[in-house]
Design a protein around this motif. Sequence first.
Motif, PDB file in Angstrom:
ATOM      1  N   THR A  80       0.819  -1.214   0.000  1.00 36.26           N
ATOM      2  CA  THR A  80       0.000   0.000   0.000  1.00 36.26           C
ATOM      3  C   THR A  80       0.852   1.263   0.000  1.00 36.26           C
ATOM      4  O   THR A  80       1.801   1.378   0.779  1.00 36.26           O
ATOM      5  N   MET A  81       0.516   2.211  -0.881  1.00 36.81           N
ATOM      6  CA  MET A  81       1.137   3.533  -0.914  1.00 36.81           C
ATOM      7  C   MET A  81       0.162   4.499  -0.255  1.00 36.81           C
ATOM      8  O   MET A  81      -0.981   4.642  -0.704  1.00 36.81           O
ATOM      9  N   ALA A  82       0.603   5.172   0.798  1.00 37.60           N
ATOM     10  CA  ALA A  82      -0.306   6.000   1.601  1.00 37.60           C
ATOM     11  C   ALA A  82       0.139   7.456   1.632  1.00 37.60           C
ATOM     12  O   ALA A  82       1.326   7.773   1.473  1.00 37.60           O
ATOM     13  N   VAL A  83      -0.835   8.349   1.836  1.00 35.88           N
ATOM     14  CA  VAL A  83      -0.583   9.786   1.945  1.00 35.88           C
ATOM     15  C   VAL A  83      -1.359  10.343   3.137  1.00 35.88           C
ATOM     16  O   VAL A  83      -2.200   9.673   3.732  1.00 35.88           O
ATOM     17  N   ASN A  84      -1.092  11.605   3.421  1.00 35.50           N
ATOM     18  CA  ASN A  84      -1.770  12.301   4.504  1.00 35.50           C
ATOM     19  C   ASN A  84      -3.248  12.517   4.165  1.00 35.50           C
ATOM     20  O   ASN A  84      -3.614  12.665   2.994  1.00 35.50           O
ATOM     21  N   THR A  85      -4.100  12.541   5.178  1.00 35.54           N
ATOM     22  CA  THR A  85      -5.540  12.726   4.950  1.00 35.54           C
ATOM     23  C   THR A  85      -5.869  14.095   4.372  1.00 35.54           C
ATOM     24  O   THR A  85      -6.952  14.294   3.822  1.00 35.54           O
ATOM     25  N   GLU A  86      -4.938  15.054   4.488  1.00 32.76           N
ATOM     26  CA  GLU A  86      -5.156  16.390   3.922  1.00 32.76           C
ATOM     27  C   GLU A  86      -4.682  16.486   2.478  1.00 32.76           C
ATOM     28  O   GLU A  86      -4.792  17.544   1.856  1.00 32.76           O
ATOM     29  N   ASN A  87      -4.168  15.397   1.952  1.00 37.66           N
ATOM     30  CA  ASN A  87      -3.784  15.369   0.541  1.00 37.66           C
ATOM     31  C   ASN A  87      -5.060  15.191  -0.277  1.00 37.66           C
ATOM     32  O   ASN A  87      -5.597  14.087  -0.400  1.00 37.66           O
ATOM     33  N   THR A  88      -5.536  16.302  -0.856  1.00 35.03           N
ATOM     34  CA  THR A  88      -6.790  16.294  -1.619  1.00 35.03           C
ATOM     35  C   THR A  88      -6.555  16.307  -3.127  1.00 35.03           C
ATOM     36  O   THR A  88      -7.520  16.333  -3.896  1.00 35.03           O
ATOM     37  N   TRP A  89      -5.294  16.283  -3.542  1.00 29.51           N
ATOM     38  CA  TRP A  89      -4.993  16.430  -4.966  1.00 29.51           C
ATOM     39  C   TRP A  89      -4.662  15.092  -5.642  1.00 29.51           C
ATOM     40  O   TRP A  89      -4.969  14.910  -6.807  1.00 29.51           O
ATOM     41  N   ALA A  90      -4.046  14.185  -4.936  1.00 32.36           N
ATOM     42  CA  ALA A  90      -3.638  12.910  -5.553  1.00 32.36           C
ATOM     43  C   ALA A  90      -4.507  11.783  -5.030  1.00 32.36           C
ATOM     44  O   ALA A  90      -4.611  11.578  -3.828  1.00 32.36           O
ATOM     45  N   ASP A  91      -5.151  11.058  -5.935  1.00 34.10           N
ATOM     46  CA  ASP A  91      -5.916   9.883  -5.510  1.00 34.10           C
ATOM     47  C   ASP A  91      -5.464   8.617  -6.224  1.00 34.10           C
ATOM     48  O   ASP A  91      -5.767   7.507  -5.785  1.00 34.10           O
ATOM     49  N   CYS A  92      -4.719   8.764  -7.315  1.00 34.75           N
ATOM     50  CA  CYS A  92      -4.221   7.608  -8.061  1.00 34.75           C
ATOM     51  C   CYS A  92      -2.855   7.941  -8.646  1.00 34.75           C
ATOM     52  O   CYS A  92      -2.671   9.037  -9.201  1.00 34.75           O
TER      53      CYS A  92
END
Length: 336
Positions: free
Chosen positions: A137-149
């Motif tokens: 799994t590649m994960a980001v911060n919950t405030e990252n609203t720009w990248a989803d894929c």
Amino acid sequence: MQTDKFDGALRGVSRRQFLTATSVGSATALGGCLGSEAADQGESGEDEELSGEVTVTGSSTVYPISETMAERFMAENPEVTVRVKSTGSGGGFEGHFCPGDSDINGSSRQIKSAEKSRCGENEVTPVEMQIAGDALTMAVNTENTWADCLSFDELAQIWSEGGAETWADLNSEWPNEPFERYGPDTTSGTYDWFTETVVSSAGPHRSDYVSTEDDGTIVQGIEESQYGIGYFGYSYYEQNKDRIDALQITATTGDACTEPSLRAASDGTYPMARPLFIYPSEEALTREPVAEFVRFYLENSTADWIADDIGYVPSSDEQSAVNLDTLETIVDESSH
């Protein structure tokens, strides 16, 4: 954990496609249901209680399975002590298993030829046993609203030497802010698998990131950084999905994106699906506590709790049977 990930159709068909989606050599399918209970120590009519010690090292990804197996085994065999230590796949082979200091090494990738040679120098013979599957799994911060894929190409840009430095380097509409990268140490099988499968197309894996064998540290780093990104086994995401977000992944730019899940790992639709292994040594299997623990591990590797409680794809009945046949052959030969 989500128990609807394994309905009847998934058990009977889609798990059988899992390994064809990975880049690791073994192609046996995953799936099945709860295996038979561990062998009853009293069946032989002997009153002797099993006792001794078993040492397990290796992959932080495999660690939750081995730790739970150890707890369950010791509950049934209180005179046996099973010690499980998370060292990373490569760290376990190099520093513990191949020198003969541990009986079993968990690994999130297949053993390397150099590791086999090192083991051989110390008269340690590793036995490969595939015991589960994972959706890296590649994960980001919950405030990252720009990248989803992200595609494999974009991931390679982020994680390779000389690659992208800011989110805007991938997409001009994204923040012109540097990545804050968190990932496994170079001794990790997860690092090796990700490097070989994804990063190598763009060059070597970069070294300027926060590296650790503690997946909890990776989760914490991503949680505390709006521009953070990191990767680890699916189980750690499943345990912390309220703290971080998982990215969808596509192997080829423009193709459909798929979010990590046990269903997607099992049916072959998630690009970063991979098998997981344990490697007992033939020499350690001549000791009854080790052989009985490995037998217990293999018989229970098909259990639903591996998905429900830990977050990995259980082994198939077929794979479990192959592993048990291998075990019995080694044990029988050692007794003659």
